[in-house]
Motif scaffolding. Structure first.
Motif, PDB file in Angstrom:
ATOM      1  N   ARG A  94       5.344  -7.729  11.532  1.00 12.56           N
ATOM      2  CA  ARG A  94       3.910  -7.808  11.815  1.00 12.56           C
ATOM      3  C   ARG A  94       3.205  -6.468  11.568  1.00 12.56           C
ATOM      4  O   ARG A  94       2.089  -6.459  11.024  1.00 12.56           O
ATOM      5  CB  ARG A  94       3.704  -8.271  13.264  1.00 12.56           C
ATOM      6  N   PRO A  95       3.789  -5.319  11.923  1.00 17.15           N
ATOM      7  CA  PRO A  95       3.103  -4.056  11.585  1.00 17.15           C
ATOM      8  C   PRO A  95       2.883  -3.881  10.080  1.00 17.15           C
ATOM      9  O   PRO A  95       1.864  -3.317   9.652  1.00 17.15           O
ATOM     10  CB  PRO A  95       4.047  -2.990  12.143  1.00 17.15           C
ATOM     11  N   GLU A  96       3.840  -4.354   9.272  1.00 15.36           N
ATOM     12  CA  GLU A  96       3.646  -4.255   7.827  1.00 15.36           C
ATOM     13  C   GLU A  96       2.494  -5.140   7.361  1.00 15.36           C
ATOM     14  O   GLU A  96       1.724  -4.768   6.462  1.00 15.36           O
ATOM     15  CB  GLU A  96       4.937  -4.652   7.108  1.00 15.36           C
ATOM     16  N   VAL A  97       2.340  -6.302   7.948  1.00 16.30           N
ATOM     17  CA  VAL A  97       1.211  -7.174   7.617  1.00 16.30           C
ATOM     18  C   VAL A  97      -0.103  -6.523   8.035  1.00 16.30           C
ATOM     19  O   VAL A  97      -1.099  -6.549   7.295  1.00 16.30           O
ATOM     20  CB  VAL A  97       1.382  -8.548   8.282  1.00 16.30           C
ATOM     21  N   ARG A  98      -0.109  -5.921   9.223  1.00 12.17           N
ATOM     22  CA  ARG A  98      -1.337  -5.265   9.687  1.00 12.17           C
ATOM     23  C   ARG A  98      -1.703  -4.087   8.775  1.00 12.17           C
ATOM     24  O   ARG A  98      -2.883  -3.848   8.479  1.00 12.17           O
ATOM     25  CB  ARG A  98      -1.148  -4.781  11.120  1.00 12.17           C
ATOM     26  N   LYS A  99      -0.712  -3.330   8.331  1.00 13.75           N
ATOM     27  CA  LYS A  99      -0.995  -2.217   7.416  1.00 13.75           C
ATOM     28  C   LYS A  99      -1.594  -2.728   6.102  1.00 13.75           C
ATOM     29  O   LYS A  99      -2.515  -2.116   5.537  1.00 13.75           O
ATOM     30  CB  LYS A  99       0.279  -1.434   7.131  1.00 13.75           C
ATOM     31  N   ALA A 100      -1.075  -3.845   5.590  1.00 14.46           N
ATOM     32  CA  ALA A 100      -1.639  -4.418   4.368  1.00 14.46           C
ATOM     33  C   ALA A 100      -3.085  -4.848   4.590  1.00 14.46           C
ATOM     34  O   ALA A 100      -3.938  -4.685   3.700  1.00 14.46           O
ATOM     35  CB  ALA A 100      -0.791  -5.593   3.902  1.00 14.46           C
ATOM     36  N   ASN A 101      -3.391  -5.409   5.756  1.00 14.09           N
ATOM     37  CA  ASN A 101      -4.768  -5.794   6.066  1.00 14.09           C
ATOM     38  C   ASN A 101      -5.685  -4.570   6.131  1.00 14.09           C
ATOM     39  O   ASN A 101      -6.834  -4.593   5.663  1.00 14.09           O
ATOM     40  CB  ASN A 101      -4.821  -6.553   7.385  1.00 14.09           C
ATOM     41  N   ILE A 102      -5.165  -3.482   6.719  1.00 14.01           N
ATOM     42  CA  ILE A 102      -5.960  -2.253   6.800  1.00 14.01           C
ATOM     43  C   ILE A 102      -6.236  -1.716   5.403  1.00 14.01           C
ATOM     44  O   ILE A 102      -7.365  -1.307   5.072  1.00 14.01           O
ATOM     45  CB  ILE A 102      -5.230  -1.210   7.670  1.00 14.01           C
ATOM     46  N   ASP A 103      -5.218  -1.694   4.549  1.00 16.60           N
ATOM     47  CA  ASP A 103      -5.407  -1.217   3.179  1.00 16.60           C
ATOM     48  C   ASP A 103      -6.421  -2.071   2.424  1.00 16.60           C
ATOM     49  O   ASP A 103      -7.232  -1.563   1.645  1.00 16.60           O
ATOM     50  CB  ASP A 103      -4.072  -1.219   2.436  1.00 16.60           C
ATOM     51  N   LEU A 104      -6.385  -3.384   2.665  1.00 16.12           N
ATOM     52  CA  LEU A 104      -7.341  -4.276   2.016  1.00 16.12           C
ATOM     53  C   LEU A 104      -8.767  -3.961   2.447  1.00 16.12           C
ATOM     54  O   LEU A 104      -9.682  -3.876   1.624  1.00 16.12           O
ATOM     55  CB  LEU A 104      -6.992  -5.735   2.330  1.00 16.12           C
TER      56      LEU A 104
END
Length: 511
Positions: free
Chosen positions: A253-263
């Motif tokens: 889940r942290p990796e998904v959240r980081k991808a959302n932040i980058d987006l």
């Protein structure tokens, strides 16, 4: 777990040891069953990944022109801009068909408009007219002076009666200028008009250089906006990929959240790039001096001229700079000023004459006179000395201007050379290598040899390299314009006058 205990006779020590071993075995068995129960509970319940965030608000109400239209186009298509078809209409002006008409502007269009509408160019031309008007005024001959004269009006005559006086008549006087003062005065101001011509040329370079610089800055901002859209598309693919990997149990889940932040950061970068482009376009219009609707800029960031060496640039600037030409023309004007002030002390001749009636003699009489001012105390010594010092100061001003240009050129050329070296390596090695790396990884992904996030990372590296190249090309264009434009910029600065502070210029009549 079944635990069996044999019913055999044991001594007390053996029974105590066996009891401890039995308790430990029971504890391990119970702990293992608890772990398996917990794992099975987690496996039976799926936790949804963090959702992909919505697009950020453009706050278009704050700026009705910069309302995030380019970003909205990206958000609608999630890709590049629409493809437009170009056709020629009316008098041959290109028009663009698509979702909303878009005007096209080339660099020459802005240069033409700036020459017509920039107020500083008009000021510079008016400076020339003002100096020629001063030259006209300084060379005009003084007007004659007409006066009425009456002598001994009301004097008593025989019979204790008042008389009209002895003489009554009109007298005209004229000052005759000597020493060639008018000719030298006119020549001095004509030379100052020549100075104004060089200053007007310098102002034209300032305006044209500013137009070119702001045009290339706006062009670079437009390309950066396009690249930011590509990066946002890559970030969107990364966010979707992170969601899929999470669903397959290969991402956290942290990796998904980081991808959302980058987006979201990529989306904000689009808005920032769009605002930056509009700022550059508005600054361009402010130098041009007209209001135009926003449109597409037609041009290339890649310079088409051969690179210039430092010695060639220095030689060109020192030999052709309008600033140095204006300083030398001012020196010639100061030389004439010395000549003019040296003849100022030569006295002019004032002659007068007139006619009238002499009531005492009962006949018409005439009068005449001539006079000069004797230069006993004031021979214009101080002003002559001041003019000579102005001339010497202007000699040093030429040298100061040359040194200042060398200093400015050193800084500008260093930036030009550094950007040129970096852009050359980006074009020669870095950009082709980044593109090949992306293409090879893409083929490897198609052959199931690498995962998709690796391909997206290579794509982002390629876009970042292109962004860096655009920034360096903007620096090259900016400094190339300054070097070839004699380091002149500031297209909205007021055009300077031909006479610097402290020079002789404060007399009732120009001389």
């Amino acid at each position: 777990m079944d635990v069996k205990i044999s019913a055999m006779d044991l001594d007390p020590m053996t029974n105590r040891a066996n009891g401890l071993m039995l308790a430990a075995a029971l504890a391990v068995a119970l702990f293992g069953q608890g772990l398996r129960a917990q794992e099975s509970a987690v496996g039976r319940r799926f936790i949804e990944p963090p959702p992909i965030p919505n697009a950020p608000a453009t706050l278009g109400g704050l700026d009705r022109v910069a309302s995030g239209q380019a970003y909205d186009a990206y958000a609608e298509s999630h890709s590049t801009l629409h493809d437009f078809e170009v056709e020629v209409i009316g008098d041959g002006a290109p028009a663009i068909n698509g979702p909303g008409a878009i005007n096209e502007y080339a660099l020459q269009d802005f240069l033409t408009l700036a020459c017509q509408h920039n107020p500083t160019l008009r000021q510079a031309r008016l400076q020339i007219s003002a100096e020629t008007a001063k030259a006209l005024q300084a060379g005009l001959y003084p007007n004659p002076f007409l006066r009425y004269s009456g002598e001994q009006i009301g004097v008593d005559v025989e019979g204790d009666k008042d008389s009209p006086g002895e003489f009554q008549g009109m007298i005209v006087s004229q000052r005759f200028v000597t020493g060639g003062k008018l000719r030298l005065s006119r020549e001095k101001y004509m030379r100052r008009a020549h100075v104004s011509q060089h200053l007007a040329m310098a102002q034209q370079f300032r305006v044209c250089n500013d137009v070119r610089i702001h045009f290339y800055r706006a062009l670079a901002a437009k390309e950066i906006l396009s690249l930011q859209k590509e990066l946002a598309k890559t970030a969107e693919d990364s966010a979707v990929t992170a969601q899929e990997l999470y669903n397959q149990g290969q991402a956290t889940r942290p990796e998904v959240r980081k991808a959302n932040i980058d987006l979201q950061r990529a989306r904000l970068a689009i808005l920032s790039a769009e605002n930056d482009y509009r700022q550059k376009f508005r600054q361009l219009l402010s130098v041009v001096g007209v209001s135009l609707t926003e449109g597409e800029l037609i041009g290339e960031l890649m310079p088409d001229a051969e690179p210039m060496s430092y010695q060639d640039a220095l030689s060109m600037v020192l030999s052709e700079s309008p600033e140095i030409a204006a300083a030398r023309a001012k020196l010639a004007a100061d030389r004439v000023t010395i000549q003019r002030e040296k003849v100022q002390w030569i006295p002019d001749v004032i002659a007068e004459g007139g006619a009238g009636y002499n009531f005492d003699a009962k006949e018409t009489t005439a009068t005449a006179g001539i006079g000069i001012q004797l230069p006993v105390f004031d021979r214009n010594q101080g002003t002559i000395r001041q003019a000579q010092l102005d001339y010497q100061r202007q000699q040093h001003e030429i040298r100061r201007t040359e040194l200042e240009l060398e200093q400015r050129l050193a800084a500008v050329y260093q930036q030009y050379l550094s950007a040129l070296q970096i852009a050359t390596e980006y074009n020669r090695l870095i950009l082709p290598e980044a593109r090949l790396a992306y293409e090879e990884l893409l083929r490897s992904y198609q052959d199931n040899r690498v995962d998709w996030p690796t391909v997206l990372s290579a794509q982002k590296d390629y876009a970042d390299a292109r962004l860096a190249l655009v920034s360096q090309l903007e620096q090259i264009r900016t400094n190339d314009v300054l070097i070839r434009g004699y380091l002149l910029h500031g297209g909205l600065m007021a055009a300077p006058g031909p006479t610097p502070p402290g020079h002789i210029d404060s007399v009732p009549k120009p001389r």
